[in-house]
Write a protein that holds these residues in place. Structure first.
Motif, PDB file in Angstrom:
ATOM      1  N   LEU A  99       4.643 -67.835 -14.047  1.00  0.00           N
ATOM      2  CA  LEU A  99       5.029 -67.285 -12.639  1.00  0.00           C
ATOM      3  C   LEU A  99       4.182 -66.384 -11.905  1.00  0.00           C
ATOM      4  O   LEU A  99       3.739 -65.507 -12.488  1.00  0.00           O
ATOM      5  N   THR A 100       3.968 -66.658 -10.791  1.00  0.00           N
ATOM      6  CA  THR A 100       3.105 -65.670  -9.914  1.00  0.00           C
ATOM      7  C   THR A 100       4.091 -65.274  -8.982  1.00  0.00           C
ATOM      8  O   THR A 100       4.720 -65.799  -8.296  1.00  0.00           O
ATOM      9  N   VAL A 101       4.203 -63.949  -8.889  1.00  0.00           N
ATOM     10  CA  VAL A 101       4.889 -63.058  -7.882  1.00  0.00           C
ATOM     11  C   VAL A 101       4.299 -62.290  -6.958  1.00  0.00           C
ATOM     12  O   VAL A 101       3.353 -61.449  -7.495  1.00  0.00           O
ATOM     13  N   ARG A 102       4.364 -62.534  -5.753  1.00  0.00           N
ATOM     14  CA  ARG A 102       3.714 -61.823  -4.438  1.00  0.00           C
ATOM     15  C   ARG A 102       4.723 -60.997  -4.036  1.00  0.00           C
ATOM     16  O   ARG A 102       5.925 -61.326  -3.758  1.00  0.00           O
ATOM     17  N   PHE A 103       4.116 -59.705  -3.465  1.00  0.00           N
ATOM     18  CA  PHE A 103       5.156 -58.685  -2.807  1.00  0.00           C
ATOM     19  C   PHE A 103       4.706 -58.501  -1.430  1.00  0.00           C
ATOM     20  O   PHE A 103       3.808 -58.318  -1.160  1.00  0.00           O
ATOM     21  N   THR A 104       5.942 -58.429  -0.827  1.00  0.00           N
ATOM     22  CA  THR A 104       5.660 -58.268   0.761  1.00  0.00           C
ATOM     23  C   THR A 104       6.490 -57.125   1.392  1.00  0.00           C
ATOM     24  O   THR A 104       7.460 -56.790   0.651  1.00  0.00           O
ATOM     25  N   GLY A 105       6.366 -56.637   2.354  1.00  0.00           N
ATOM     26  CA  GLY A 105       7.137 -55.518   3.108  1.00  0.00           C
ATOM     27  C   GLY A 105       6.950 -53.924   2.372  1.00  0.00           C
ATOM     28  O   GLY A 105       7.590 -53.324   2.777  1.00  0.00           O
ATOM     29  N   LEU A 106       5.960 -53.903   1.435  1.00  0.00           N
ATOM     30  CA  LEU A 106       5.483 -52.675   1.133  1.00  0.00           C
ATOM     31  C   LEU A 106       5.415 -51.404   2.282  1.00  0.00           C
ATOM     32  O   LEU A 106       4.626 -51.758   3.196  1.00  0.00           O
ATOM     33  N   ARG A 107       6.073 -50.410   2.143  1.00  0.00           N
ATOM     34  CA  ARG A 107       5.846 -49.328   3.222  1.00  0.00           C
ATOM     35  C   ARG A 107       4.657 -48.610   2.842  1.00  0.00           C
ATOM     36  O   ARG A 107       4.364 -47.685   3.826  1.00  0.00           O
ATOM     37  N   SER A 108       4.150 -48.516   1.964  1.00  0.00           N
ATOM     38  CA  SER A 108       2.987 -47.764   1.327  1.00  0.00           C
ATOM     39  C   SER A 108       2.323 -48.397   0.023  1.00  0.00           C
ATOM     40  O   SER A 108       2.919 -49.102  -0.695  1.00  0.00           O
ATOM     41  N   ALA A 109       1.208 -47.564   0.003  1.00  0.00           N
ATOM     42  CA  ALA A 109       0.233 -48.106  -1.369  1.00  0.00           C
ATOM     43  C   ALA A 109       0.581 -47.054  -2.612  1.00  0.00           C
ATOM     44  O   ALA A 109      -0.233 -47.180  -3.336  1.00  0.00           O
ATOM     45  N   LYS A 110       1.492 -45.960  -2.354  1.00  0.00           N
ATOM     46  CA  LYS A 110       1.784 -45.100  -3.308  1.00  0.00           C
ATOM     47  C   LYS A 110       2.603 -45.746  -4.518  1.00  0.00           C
ATOM     48  O   LYS A 110       3.547 -46.697  -4.274  1.00  0.00           O
ATOM     49  N   GLY A 111       2.182 -45.149  -5.552  1.00  0.00           N
ATOM     50  CA  GLY A 111       3.029 -45.590  -6.859  1.00  0.00           C
ATOM     51  C   GLY A 111       2.797 -46.882  -7.335  1.00  0.00           C
ATOM     52  O   GLY A 111       1.858 -47.447  -7.324  1.00  0.00           O
ATOM     53  N   MET A 112       3.918 -47.612  -8.166  1.00  0.00           N
ATOM     54  CA  MET A 112       4.045 -48.672  -8.712  1.00  0.00           C
ATOM     55  C   MET A 112       4.952 -49.471  -8.409  1.00  0.00           C
ATOM     56  O   MET A 112       5.875 -49.358  -7.869  1.00  0.00           O
ATOM     57  N   ILE A 113       4.682 -50.811  -8.608  1.00  0.00           N
ATOM     58  CA  ILE A 113       5.772 -51.936  -8.394  1.00  0.00           C
ATOM     59  C   ILE A 113       6.225 -52.485  -9.899  1.00  0.00           C
ATOM     60  O   ILE A 113       5.107 -52.494 -10.554  1.00  0.00           O
ATOM     61  N   ARG A 114       7.548 -52.181 -10.121  1.00  0.00           N
ATOM     62  CA  ARG A 114       7.957 -52.559 -11.405  1.00  0.00           C
ATOM     63  C   ARG A 114       8.940 -53.628 -11.432  1.00  0.00           C
ATOM     64  O   ARG A 114       9.905 -53.777 -10.586  1.00  0.00           O
ATOM     65  N   ALA A 115       8.408 -54.945 -12.105  1.00  0.00           N
ATOM     66  CA  ALA A 115       9.148 -56.083 -12.100  1.00  0.00           C
ATOM     67  C   ALA A 115       9.563 -56.417 -13.344  1.00  0.00           C
ATOM     68  O   ALA A 115       8.946 -56.128 -14.458  1.00  0.00           O
ATOM     69  N   CYS A 116      10.825 -56.894 -13.381  1.00  0.00           N
ATOM     70  CA  CYS A 116      11.640 -57.343 -14.776  1.00  0.00           C
ATOM     71  C   CYS A 116      12.284 -58.556 -14.486  1.00  0.00           C
ATOM     72  O   CYS A 116      13.222 -59.000 -13.658  1.00  0.00           O
ATOM     73  N   LEU A 117      11.743 -59.588 -15.506  1.00  0.00           N
ATOM     74  CA  LEU A 117      12.282 -60.842 -15.502  1.00  0.00           C
ATOM     75  C   LEU A 117      13.427 -61.163 -16.504  1.00  0.00           C
ATOM     76  O   LEU A 117      12.944 -60.949 -17.644  1.00  0.00           O
ATOM     77  N   THR A 118      14.467 -61.784 -15.952  1.00  0.00           N
ATOM     78  CA  THR A 118      15.552 -61.867 -17.139  1.00  0.00           C
ATOM     79  C   THR A 118      16.232 -63.021 -17.202  1.00  0.00           C
ATOM     80  O   THR A 118      16.297 -63.720 -15.936  1.00  0.00           O
ATOM     81  N   GLN A 119      16.694 -63.633 -18.090  1.00  0.00           N
ATOM     82  CA  GLN A 119      17.487 -64.795 -18.180  1.00  0.00           C
ATOM     83  C   GLN A 119      18.946 -64.580 -18.369  1.00  0.00           C
ATOM     84  O   GLN A 119      20.106 -65.434 -18.099  1.00  0.00           O
ATOM     85  N   GLU A 120      19.355 -63.291 -18.762  1.00  0.00           N
ATOM     86  CA  GLU A 120      20.716 -62.722 -18.924  1.00  0.00           C
ATOM     87  C   GLU A 120      21.289 -62.155 -17.678  1.00  0.00           C
ATOM     88  O   GLU A 120      21.003 -61.038 -17.173  1.00  0.00           O
ATOM     89  N   GLN A 121      22.541 -62.694 -17.271  1.00  0.00           N
ATOM     90  CA  GLN A 121      23.285 -62.090 -16.106  1.00  0.00           C
ATOM     91  C   GLN A 121      23.772 -60.911 -16.345  1.00  0.00           C
ATOM     92  O   GLN A 121      23.463 -60.030 -15.224  1.00  0.00           O
ATOM     93  N   ARG A 122      24.115 -60.635 -17.534  1.00  0.00           N
ATOM     94  CA  ARG A 122      24.694 -59.227 -17.730  1.00  0.00           C
ATOM     95  C   ARG A 122      23.598 -58.183 -17.780  1.00  0.00           C
ATOM     96  O   ARG A 122      23.880 -56.963 -17.503  1.00  0.00           O
ATOM     97  N   PHE A 123      22.290 -58.631 -17.815  1.00  0.00           N
ATOM     98  CA  PHE A 123      21.401 -57.549 -17.821  1.00  0.00           C
ATOM     99  C   PHE A 123      20.479 -57.561 -16.400  1.00  0.00           C
ATOM    100  O   PHE A 123      19.460 -56.936 -16.106  1.00  0.00           O
ATOM    101  N   PHE A 124      20.900 -58.337 -15.390  1.00  0.00           N
ATOM    102  CA  PHE A 124      20.119 -58.599 -14.241  1.00  0.00           C
ATOM    103  C   PHE A 124      19.836 -57.257 -13.440  1.00  0.00           C
ATOM    104  O   PHE A 124      18.694 -56.947 -13.107  1.00  0.00           O
ATOM    105  N   LEU A 125      20.705 -56.424 -13.321  1.00  0.00           N
ATOM    106  CA  LEU A 125      20.304 -55.032 -12.671  1.00  0.00           C
ATOM    107  C   LEU A 125      20.019 -54.052 -13.654  1.00  0.00           C
ATOM    108  O   LEU A 125      19.248 -52.848 -13.147  1.00  0.00           O
ATOM    109  N   THR A 126      20.280 -54.037 -14.854  1.00  0.00           N
ATOM    110  CA  THR A 126      19.823 -53.228 -15.763  1.00  0.00           C
ATOM    111  C   THR A 126      18.959 -53.823 -16.725  1.00  0.00           C
ATOM    112  O   THR A 126      18.900 -53.792 -17.908  1.00  0.00           O
TER     113      THR A 126
END
Length: 139
Positions: free
Chosen positions: A20-47
């Motif tokens: 899986l390749t993920v590209r990010f659009t709409g960033l308002r700045s180049a500051k900081g980090m992008i943190r991505a989390c991939l899950t199969q579990e509905q109960r953990f989707f937002l956490t």
């Protein structure tokens, strides 16, 4: 000249699976980090950080930031992303509203809160898959 940033994350569950390749659009700045989390579990989707089987990746923010997950076991997944502009490792909120950018696989609409797992769910098979995640800011 800006070179694309590519981070590779490996699934501990299997070395044969889809990529899986993920590209990010709409960033308002180049500051900081992008943190991505991939899950199969509905109960953990937002956490997603509480999911012991989640696949996580961090990459420096920038106009060409990308994340590549290798050997992801086939199945249904959802991806939650945040633009951690201040680099403190968490999503900053004010009165329940994110102060930093957020995004999800399939770019679902936001209606009085974050999307459900079903709105962000997509399938990874044995081949290559791609997602383009639009980062949204509310403040």
């Amino acid at each position: 000249m800006v070179l694309p940033l590519l981070l590779t994350a490996n699934s501990a569950a299997a070395d044969t699976g889809g990529n899986l390749t993920v590209r990010f659009t709409g960033l308002r700045s180049a500051k900081g980090m992008i943190r991505a989390c991939l899950t199969q579990e509905q109960r953990f989707f937002l956490t997603c950080d509480k999911d012991p089987n989640a696949i996580r990746a961090n990459v420096a923010a920038g106009p060409d930031a990308r994340v590549r997950f290798h050997g992801v076991v086939s199945g249904d997944y959802a991806l939650a992303v945040m633009h951690d502009e201040n680099g403190n490792g968490r999503l900053d909120v004010m009165m329940g509203i994110p102060r930093e950018g957020v995004g999800f696989s399939r770019n679902p609409a936001f209606h009085f809160g974050p999307p459900k797992f079903s709105a962000a769910r997509f399938t990874i098979g044995a081949g290559d898959a791609a997602q383009e995640v639009r980062i949204k800011y509310f403040l």
